[in-house]
Design an enzyme around this catalytic site. Sequence first.
Site, PDB file in Angstrom:
ATOM      1  N   GLU A  61       0.817  -1.200   0.000  1.00  0.00           N
ATOM      2  CA  GLU A  61       0.000   0.000   0.000  1.00  0.00           C
ATOM      3  C   GLU A  61       0.865   1.271   0.000  1.00  0.00           C
ATOM      4  O   GLU A  61       0.534   2.251  -0.647  1.00  0.00           O
ATOM      5  CB  GLU A  61      -0.928  -0.010   1.223  1.00  0.00           C
ATOM      6  N   ASP A  62       1.953   1.244   0.739  1.00  0.00           N
ATOM      7  CA  ASP A  62       2.678   2.496   0.995  1.00  0.00           C
ATOM      8  C   ASP A  62       4.065   2.624   0.363  1.00  0.00           C
ATOM      9  O   ASP A  62       4.710   3.648   0.519  1.00  0.00           O
ATOM     10  CB  ASP A  62       2.868   2.693   2.519  1.00  0.00           C
TER      11      ASP A  62
END
Length: 476
Positions: A61-62
């Site tokens: 996600e990051d």
Amino acid sequence: MTKQSERVKKAVEVAKKAHEGQFRKTGEPYIVHPLAVMKILEEWGMDEDTVIAGVLHDTVEDTDLTLNDIKKEFGESVAFLVDGVTKLSTARNGMREIDTYLPATKDNFLRLLIALGDDIRVLIIKLADRLHNLRTLSALPPDKQRKIAKESLEVFAPLADRLNMGRLRVEMADLAFKYVDPKRYDYLKDLIETHNKSAAKSLKKIEQEVSTALKKEKIKFEISGRVKSVYSLHKKLAKHNQNINEIYDLTALRVIVEDVTDCYLTLGVIHSLYTPMGGRIKDYIAMPKQNGYQSLHTTVITKDKHVVEFQIRTREMHEYAERGLAASFYYNEQKLTENYKKGKIEHLPTNLLWITELQMTAAKLREGKKVDLRKLKLNLFADKIFVYTPKGDIIDLPKGALPLDFAYRLHSEIGDHVIGVKINGKMSNLNKKLEQGDIVEILTSKNQTPKQSWLEKIKTSHARQKLLHRLNNKNS
Ligand code: MN
């Protein structure tokens, strides 16, 4: 704790590199968080794939790391878990802007079911993630603190309870409650401490009496005090009109013995020493709680008129009560994990069969088959039900909610003008309790005005406040 394998060490390196240059709100390097989540999962005794997925859980996600990179380096299973955790957060996207973690639409709810049903270990990782975020909540601004704390109380702690992860549930709930209602938290914490101090002496005496009697019967045991958690006291007091005299388990002793027979023998010994209170003997060994919790409970009155609860269980039951599903993974690590991967779940404790249902539902949804949400007995979110608007938006309500509660949740303009309700396409009436998965359509008319008698047809305080407000304004 076992020594870290080469695979785990490699995962730590990969995560460190991926999160390089990122920082948490606390000012620490971001990697502190995934490392802490990994450590929690290790402490819970989770299998290696879960531990690795734990340290990688925020990478897709990051960071620039892709699912494919993870699959190549750590295999299908780890990639699957990381993907599940990522999907869980996307199921949240598009939520209504209210303080809730729950999905806003049927589609998002189905997505959530698939992510969880594919592999329940996804949920365990998410719980570890949330626990660490709660432990480090003080670094966030107050509005964020409250939001995360509230979600944790309403969604995550009940989920931990569903998995019978008692120790986690208590830690989460107390950490979160401190932010949700700090004054109440301090007051109750103080109350418990004062009570414990004043009860300490007599408790020691009772402990000694019981120990002597058990030794005489040649029962091997361990005995210790159990401290009541702040949040569970808060909830109990709410149930008993704030009357502290009705709380009988403020003082409790836990006796851990070798086997089931000794559990019942111990119960007999305790009842021969003290007078049991009627209606307070609970046999959760013969009849475990829904989440698999097992123990004998009894509340007794001592000669000095002290009220004490005893909880009697075997070592295995104790481990399971504290660590729940995670303990199952630990005890049967090889067998359970292997079977789990193959989709064979008969090694799950029988009382966690809701997980089987979740898995079957997810499989159906993935194959594009229709699932009747009303037939789903899954009760993921404790005392909440999910009902749907005709458009498929989810409205979460407490169990026992009525059509007017639903109407006032949509909008007070809708609530005020209700003339009827259709449930699952059929005309119904305002006294009909809503059920999990119902599709509810509110019929309104501009000429309708709120009625006094509606107060009887309302369950939530939210709807009651709105209705009372209208009724008062009308009369004045
Ligand atoms: Mn995280």
